[in-house]
Design a protein around this motif. Structure first.
Motif, PDB file in Angstrom:
ATOM      1  N   GLU A 152       8.695   5.843  18.177  1.00  0.00           N
ATOM      2  CA  GLU A 152       8.723   6.512  16.872  1.00  0.00           C
ATOM      3  C   GLU A 152       8.752   5.366  15.862  1.00  0.00           C
ATOM      4  O   GLU A 152       9.672   4.557  15.892  1.00  0.00           O
TER       5      GLU A 152
ATOM      6  N   GLU B 253       8.424   3.597  11.985  1.00  0.00           N
ATOM      7  CA  GLU B 253       8.523   3.742  10.535  1.00  0.00           C
ATOM      8  C   GLU B 253       7.756   2.612   9.870  1.00  0.00           C
ATOM      9  O   GLU B 253       7.722   1.499  10.384  1.00  0.00           O
TER      10      GLU B 253
ATOM     11  N   GLU C 220       9.609   9.342   4.909  1.00  0.00           N
ATOM     12  CA  GLU C 220      10.937   8.908   5.370  1.00  0.00           C
ATOM     13  C   GLU C 220      11.864   8.667   4.188  1.00  0.00           C
ATOM     14  O   GLU C 220      11.539   8.991   3.047  1.00  0.00           O
TER      15      GLU C 220
ATOM     16  N   GLU D  90       6.911   7.919   8.613  1.00  0.00           N
ATOM     17  CA  GLU D  90       7.193   7.758  10.036  1.00  0.00           C
ATOM     18  C   GLU D  90       6.155   8.533  10.824  1.00  0.00           C
ATOM     19  O   GLU D  90       5.779   9.638  10.440  1.00  0.00           O
TER      20      GLU D  90
ATOM     21  N   HIS E  60      11.875   3.237  17.035  1.00  0.00           N
ATOM     22  CA  HIS E  60      12.852   3.843  17.947  1.00  0.00           C
ATOM     23  C   HIS E  60      12.144   4.183  19.250  1.00  0.00           C
ATOM     24  O   HIS E  60      11.059   4.766  19.236  1.00  0.00           O
TER      25      HIS E  60
HETATM   26 MG    MG Z   1      13.056   7.860  11.094  1.00  0.00          MG
END
Ligand code: MG
Ligand code: GLU
Length: 434
Positions: free
Chosen positions: A138, A140, A186, A193, A242
């Motif tokens: 994930e 950003e 975000e 994101e 992430h």
């Molecule tokens: Mg985020």
């Protein structure tokens, strides 16, 4: 006599072009580098690859080779992998056409410093425990094609202004055979994101690289940038990468047991305990830039401790929520998110190190900390992370001595290179690259 006029250039027809394909490696700096060849030679290039040399892996993210133990000698091959092929058209303009590949010795064996080989070896070590890992990155980033406006945090207004980019990105990701999951405004100014669906580990790392390049490639064609650097200013909002992970064995999903502490099944709990135990060393791979450590500071929704949290976005490892009721889909959805990573990391080194740490936890049958237990602080600088890596006897077995010492020297040279720059300048230096 009048001066003789210089010839006026005549607008000519569009030059003829011949399609090129780029054969690339996402290297230790997390930068995608390589060489292009005529598409007409594709078949022979897939078989014989492209030349590479040992010191190429020592190219700093800023470009120059700041240090190298390899000198000028030696030949290696980048072998494009047909499973990591991207061919994405953007209307009338040139397509984004590249292959990610492996770095091999000229006899075709994996080179000890190859990032993809690092991950492959980690996957094989985990397979010896009867487990395989599925991951989703994930990511950003800041998109420069929109003005920062107060109140844009998660706002429909921000999304609306950038919807064109979001929809073009979704189409491009799908053309690249990724599975877009979501696109959202975000928290930070101009921050977005994008998440893609889970894939087996090697494919997930390839996909993370491909997504970054597609986002950058699309932004470039629109005259803007998608910036994935961890912090654009020292006190700004962090761009995290992430990494969501789940494990399966031959019988299927193996991560979840609703009755176990944190919902993590006893069979795989040591895997996550291994990540926590080796976290200071892991940071040298997953948060591998000087700028990474401006993000890993309090009150930023980024971790500062080597801790495990149930649905806590401030934790290093966050047990993600499951939005399912049927037991089987809960088992499939359940995953643990690692948050000490950013886009200055090579996804292969980051995911490989996470898996190696997890395997070390399985080997040593480590236990998860009791809920609420005090956790160690994360390294506060890249230098501290490298010290932790050097001091971690287990982590040092994840790689050959040559590769490990070259990597540590590579990162120490990056620190020295920035020694005289202020935090704001350092953020700018990384934002220029990532
Ligand atoms: Mg985020
Ligand atoms: N931007 C935060 C980071 O640097 C994460 C925010 C979130 O939870 O999505 O990791």
């Amino acid at each position: 006599m009048p001066a003789i006029a210089a010839p006026v250039p005549q607008p000519s027809a569009e030059p003829r072009t011949e399609p090129l394909v780029f054969a690339a490696v996402c290297d230790w700096a997390g930068v995608v580098r390589g060489k292009a060849f005529p598409e007409a030679d594709l078949e022979s290039r897939l078989a014989k690859g492209m030349g590479y040399t040992h010191s190429n892996i020592m190219m700093s993210c800023f470009g120059p080779i700041l240090t190298t133990p390899f000198g000028t000698g030696g030949d290696l091959i980048v072998r494009p992998d047909p499973a990591a092929h991207v061919d994405v058209g953007f209307g009338a303009g040139p397509a984004e056409r590249f292959y990610l590949g492996d770095i091999q010795n000229i006899d075709g064996s994996p080179w000890e410093c190859c990032p993809r080989d690092f991950l492959r070896r980690a996957i094989a070590a985990l397979a010896r425990h009867g487990l395989h890992l599925t991951a989703a990155f994930e990511q950003e980033f800041v998109y420069t094609g929109i003005d920062a406006r107060p109140g844009d945090t998660y706002a429909l207004a921000a999304y609306r202004r950038q919807r064109g980019f979001g929809e073009a990105l979704m189409a491009a990701l799908r053309q690249a055979n990724l599975r877009p999951d979501s696109f959202m405004p975000e928290y930070g100014p101009r921050q977005f994101e994008v998440t893609i669906g889970p894939e087996p580990a090697l494919r997930a790392a390839d996909a993370a690289v491909i997504l970054r390049e597609i986002a950058r490639g699309l932004a470039f064609r629109l005259g803007h940038r998608a910036i994935f650097a961890p912090m654009l200013e020292p006190d700004g909002t962090g761009n995290g990468t992430h990494i969501h992970m789940s494990l399966a064995d031959a019988a299927g999903p193996a991560t979840h047991d609703p009755a176990a502490p944190y919902g993590i099944a006893a069979r795989v709990a040591p895997f996550f305990a291994g990540i926590l135990a080796h976290l200071p060393a892991l940071a040298a791979f997953t948060a591998p830039s000087v700028g990474s450590y401006y993000r890993l500071t309090p009150n930023r929704w980024a971790p500062v401790h080597a801790n495990l949290g149930l649905q806590d976005r401030g934790a290093a490892l966050r047990v993600a929520p499951v939005f399912a009721t049927a037991r089987e889909s809960a088992a499939r959805q359940f995953n643990v998110e690692y948050r000490v990573a950013d886009a200055t990391a090579s996804p292969y080194l980051a995911l490989g190190a996470l898996i190696f740490a997890g395997v070390a936890g399985l080997d040593a049958s480590l236990a998860l900390p009791a809920p609420g237990a005090r956790a160690a602080l994360l390294p506060r600088t890249l230098a501290e992370a490298l010290d932790a890596l050097e001091a971690d006897k287990v982590a040092k077995t994840w790689w050959s001595e040559t590769a490990m010492s070259a990597y540590i020297a590579f990162k120490r040279a990056e620190i020295a290179h920035l020694a005289r720059e202020s935090p704001a300048e350092i953020c700018n230096r990384y934002a220029d690259i990532y």
